[in-house]
Design a protein around this motif. Structure first.
Motif, mmCIF file in Angstrom:
data_model
loop_
_atom_site.group_PDB
_atom_site.id
_atom_site.type_symbol
_atom_site.label_atom_id
_atom_site.label_comp_id
_atom_site.label_asym_id
_atom_site.label_seq_id
_atom_site.Cartn_x
_atom_site.Cartn_y
_atom_site.Cartn_z
ATOM 1 N N VAL A 40 33.703 50.882 45.643
ATOM 2 C CA VAL A 40 32.413 51.096 45.005
ATOM 3 C C VAL A 40 32.638 51.079 43.506
ATOM 4 N N LEU A 41 31.584 51.215 42.755
ATOM 5 C CA LEU A 41 31.690 51.190 41.308
ATOM 6 C C LEU A 41 32.673 52.247 40.829
ATOM 7 N N PHE A 42 33.655 51.826 40.067
ATOM 8 C CA PHE A 42 34.678 52.694 39.475
ATOM 9 C C PHE A 42 35.719 53.199 40.472
ATOM 10 N N SER A 43 35.693 52.750 41.723
ATOM 11 C CA SER A 43 36.663 53.219 42.716
ATOM 12 C C SER A 43 37.142 52.059 43.569
ATOM 13 N N GLN A 44 38.463 51.945 43.702
ATOM 14 C CA GLN A 44 39.050 50.921 44.549
ATOM 15 C C GLN A 44 38.917 51.331 46.020
ATOM 16 N N GLY A 45 38.888 50.357 46.899
ATOM 17 C CA GLY A 45 38.827 50.657 48.319
ATOM 18 C C GLY A 45 40.077 51.393 48.785
ATOM 19 N N ALA A 46 39.905 52.320 49.692
ATOM 20 C CA ALA A 46 41.031 53.114 50.186
ATOM 21 C C ALA A 46 42.039 52.240 50.924
ATOM 22 N N HIS A 47 43.309 52.545 50.712
ATOM 23 C CA HIS A 47 44.404 51.921 51.440
ATOM 24 C C HIS A 47 45.133 53.009 52.232
ATOM 25 N N VAL A 48 45.744 52.611 53.318
ATOM 26 C CA VAL A 48 46.456 53.550 54.195
ATOM 27 C C VAL A 48 47.919 53.145 54.284
ATOM 28 N N SER A 49 48.802 54.126 54.143
ATOM 29 C CA SER A 49 50.233 53.884 54.345
ATOM 30 C C SER A 49 50.783 54.943 55.293
ATOM 31 N N VAL A 50 51.928 54.648 55.886
ATOM 32 C CA VAL A 50 52.573 55.582 56.820
ATOM 33 C C VAL A 50 54.027 55.744 56.400
ATOM 34 N N HIS A 51 54.490 57.010 56.387
ATOM 35 C CA HIS A 51 55.830 57.306 55.889
ATOM 36 C C HIS A 51 56.580 58.249 56.827
ATOM 37 N N GLU A 52 57.861 58.010 56.922
ATOM 38 C CA GLU A 52 58.734 58.887 57.707
ATOM 39 C C GLU A 52 58.921 60.199 56.961
ATOM 40 N N ARG A 53 58.882 61.301 57.692
ATOM 41 C CA ARG A 53 59.180 62.605 57.083
ATOM 42 C C ARG A 53 60.621 62.998 57.429
ATOM 43 N N ASN A 54 61.260 63.691 56.517
ATOM 44 C CA ASN A 54 62.697 63.946 56.660
ATOM 45 C C ASN A 54 63.033 65.406 56.932
ATOM 46 N N ARG A 89 58.229 49.804 47.845
ATOM 47 C CA ARG A 89 59.267 48.862 48.291
ATOM 48 C C ARG A 89 60.597 49.132 47.580
ATOM 49 N N LYS A 90 60.531 49.565 46.329
ATOM 50 C CA LYS A 90 61.739 49.820 45.547
ATOM 51 C C LYS A 90 62.292 51.239 45.734
ATOM 52 N N SER A 91 61.512 52.120 46.339
ATOM 53 C CA SER A 91 61.919 53.517 46.464
ATOM 54 C C SER A 91 63.145 53.664 47.353
ATOM 55 N N THR A 92 64.079 54.501 46.913
ATOM 56 C CA THR A 92 65.274 54.794 47.704
ATOM 57 C C THR A 92 65.173 56.143 48.412
ATOM 58 N N THR A 93 64.077 56.853 48.200
ATOM 59 C CA THR A 93 63.914 58.188 48.783
ATOM 60 C C THR A 93 62.776 58.271 49.784
ATOM 61 N N ILE A 94 61.884 57.277 49.816
ATOM 62 C CA ILE A 94 60.741 57.289 50.720
ATOM 63 C C ILE A 94 60.880 56.135 51.703
ATOM 64 N N THR A 95 60.859 56.466 52.980
ATOM 65 C CA THR A 95 60.882 55.436 54.016
ATOM 66 C C THR A 95 59.457 55.121 54.425
ATOM 67 N N THR A 96 59.032 53.903 54.154
ATOM 68 C CA THR A 96 57.654 53.493 54.443
ATOM 69 C C THR A 96 57.609 52.702 55.736
ATOM 70 N N ARG A 97 56.885 53.217 56.703
ATOM 71 C CA ARG A 97 56.710 52.537 57.987
ATOM 72 C C ARG A 97 55.652 51.439 57.894
ATOM 73 N N VAL A 98 54.570 51.778 57.192
ATOM 74 C CA VAL A 98 53.476 50.819 57.010
ATOM 75 C C VAL A 98 53.114 50.821 55.538
ATOM 76 N N ALA A 99 53.238 49.676 54.882
ATOM 77 C CA ALA A 99 52.889 49.570 53.472
ATOM 78 C C ALA A 99 51.389 49.745 53.292
ATOM 79 N N PRO A 100 50.948 50.146 52.099
ATOM 80 C CA PRO A 100 49.515 50.347 51.870
ATOM 81 C C PRO A 100 48.680 49.144 52.305
ATOM 82 N N THR A 101 47.741 49.428 53.201
ATOM 83 C CA THR A 101 46.890 48.404 53.803
ATOM 84 C C THR A 101 45.440 48.828 53.663
ATOM 85 N N LYS A 102 44.563 47.882 53.352
ATOM 86 C CA LYS A 102 43.152 48.210 53.185
ATOM 87 C C LYS A 102 42.583 48.859 54.438
#
Length: 237
Positions: free
Chosen positions: A200-214, A180-193
């Motif tokens: 699982v044990l020792f690992s957080q559930g995967a999140h998905v984000s989408v970013h514009e490429r320049n 959200r604070k980044s001035t160089t990365i355009t995020t279309r979709v913020a990290p979502t579960k």
């Protein structure tokens, strides 16, 4: 013996077709199992608490390939579906201005008919996340940015980010705030579960984000489409 005359068969231009969620989940599962193995190693063999990024990634790669690949431990993590993964393989950027870009890990996918086999696969960038390695500097500026600007996975529609997370560091809010604070990365979709990936044990559930490429493809002049990143944060303690 004559080698004969082969007709050059033109291939479709980038971007490559998407890698299926089923294949992505196989690699994610293998990473999580490998991490559980690393977590159980005695400190005199491998000290996860003090190891730096390269040392951890090297160990992760060794466990994935030497102990898990083609063993049946992780269903699908075998030569029928996945090409053996490489670490820090040298590849070129989208415009060939840089010839020695080195993603941390790449896993090829069997049976894909693509424009460039050298630029096809599941590209993975790994970063520590802690007080000295913030999500903003390391995950964003030194990780996600490389996918956005066409250093890594420039033919692909998806890739992965793996975080080695200290106690108390979670994708939400650490990564979401940094993006959200980044001035160089355009995020279309913020990290979502991801509904298909569970913690699982020792690992957080995967999140998905989408970013514009320049960047635009040299081959066609068309702008590269957005890239989807799957984030897996592995707990160090």
């Amino acid at each position: 013996m004559s080698l004969g005359v082969f007709e050059h068969r033109p291939k479709s231009l980038p971007p490559h077709p998407p890698v299926s969620i089923a294949v992505l989940l196989v690699v994610e599962d293998a990473i999580k199992v490998a991490w559980s193995i690393i977590r159980q190693l005695p400190a005199n063999e491998f000290d996860l608490a003090s190891a730096d990024e390269d040392t951890i990634t090297q160990k992760l790669h060794e466990v994935l390939i030497d102990e898990l690949f083609d063993t049946g431990t992780v269903p699908g993590f075998n030569g029928d579906l996945i090409a053996k993964g490489t670490r820090e393989e040298k590849l070129r950027s989208f415009n060939s201005k840089h010839l020695d870009k080195m993603p941390d890990l790449i896993f090829g996918v069997i049976g894909r008919d693509v424009y460039m086999r050298t630029q096809d696969g599941i590209f993975i960038e790994c970063k520590p996340v802690d007080a000295s390695h913030t999500a903003g500097v390391h995950c964003c500026d030194k990780g996600i940015t490389r996918f956005v600007r066409g250093d890594y996975a420039w033919c692909m529609l998806s890739a992965m980010m793996v975080g080695y997370a200290a106690d108390g560091y979670t994708i939400v809010p650490k990564l979401t705030d940094a993006l959200r604070k980044s001035t160089t990365i355009t995020t279309r979709v913020a990290p979502t579960k991801c509904s298909q990936s569970r913690p699982v044990l020792f690992s957080q559930g995967a999140h998905v984000s989408v970013h514009e490429r320049n960047f635009s493809y040299v081959e066609t002049g068309d702008p590269a489409p957005d890239i989807m990143l799957r984030h897996i944060w592995l707990n160090r303690s």
